[in-house]
Design a protein around this motif. Sequence first.
Motif, mmCIF file in Angstrom:
data_model
loop_
_atom_site.group_PDB
_atom_site.id
_atom_site.type_symbol
_atom_site.label_atom_id
_atom_site.label_comp_id
_atom_site.label_asym_id
_atom_site.label_seq_id
_atom_site.Cartn_x
_atom_site.Cartn_y
_atom_site.Cartn_z
ATOM 1 N N ASP A 68 -22.068 12.763 -25.021
ATOM 2 C CA ASP A 68 -21.628 13.648 -26.103
ATOM 3 C C ASP A 68 -22.443 14.923 -25.940
ATOM 4 O OD1 ASP A 68 -20.595 14.883 -28.297
ATOM 5 O OD2 ASP A 68 -21.286 13.395 -29.766
ATOM 6 N N LEU A 95 -28.068 15.901 -32.261
ATOM 7 C CA LEU A 95 -27.114 16.562 -31.368
ATOM 8 C C LEU A 95 -27.147 18.082 -31.496
ATOM 9 C CD1 LEU A 95 -24.108 14.079 -31.676
ATOM 10 C CD2 LEU A 95 -25.825 14.219 -29.849
ATOM 11 N N THR A 140 -30.079 18.152 -26.108
ATOM 12 C CA THR A 140 -29.997 18.047 -27.563
ATOM 13 C C THR A 140 -31.025 17.078 -28.120
ATOM 14 O OG1 THR A 140 -28.302 16.320 -27.394
ATOM 15 C CG2 THR A 140 -27.535 18.596 -27.560
#
Length: 324
Positions: free
Chosen positions: A233, A206, A202
């Motif tokens: 994440d 993100l 990413t």
Amino acid sequence: MSAEPSDLATDVRGDDWPPPGPRPASGEQWVLRHGTTVARIGQVAAVLREFSVDGVHYTETWPDEDVPPMGCGIVLAPWPNRIAGGRWTHRGQELQLDLTEPDNGNAIHGLLRNTAYRPTRVAEDSVTLAATAYPQHGWPFTLDTAVTYTVTDAGLRVRHEVSNVGSSAAPFGCGAHPYLRVGGVSVPELTLTVRARTRAITDDKLIPTGLEPVAGTPADLSSGVRLSELTLDGAFTDLEPVDGRFEHTLVAPHGRGVTLWTDPAFGWVQVYTPQNFPVPDGPRPAVAVEPMTCGANAFNTGRDVITLQPGERWSASWGLTPFG
């Protein structure tokens, strides 16, 4: 999928609605019981507020007066994760969704995270909640959605249903946002296993820029990684099945843990390890393990997007099973 008509619009609340007294920020609550297994479900975002067995909690909880912290326990529909800039193109038409992640300028986690679902079926050990995603900014479709939570001898089962009640074919994705725990064991002491071959790379917002194999990288969780060693994440796919389904496990040093299992339809999983999850005693680490049918920005990449024709219905399930 089938062409059965939708019957998800029934409301079973009686004349005693609304209940007296202050109402939780997540709306009406349903406490489901099967023996010593308990699940608590909130009306807004059909949110999972508690799952416990024998008094041991396997999901994070929060005070009634708060909204779900960091999306804890909410249903993600009609797409999970992010749409870059909230922009996407459908049949040559450029569409602009409302930006619900202002810091990154994205549309995140669908259209129903602030919607009060309506109960359609209620029993001691099960509840079905339904909500409709109507046409709005950047979304020209009408989908009936429903989620059924059931507690059983095996733990918690969550079944999602989506019906296209509009006049044109509609793309969608589905997901959930549970934060897992193992009783009072500190999250950094837990070990997370995700059997995946591939992860999304990413950018700083993100949004995926590509995919890469996880073998030989710190993102390889297939043999288990202690959460004290993981800050993440990110999304994983190319999951390895176990007896026809996907399984992700969280286990404490003493051997007690929980398995998050999914039907094959949930071919993606997002792992999020915030260090500042808000609890009454002060922020602490937490871990979200999010089953998803597609990854971030799927309406732009087209990968694993599900398309429902008018009148068609889709369903799939996931659940939580304690062990040890």
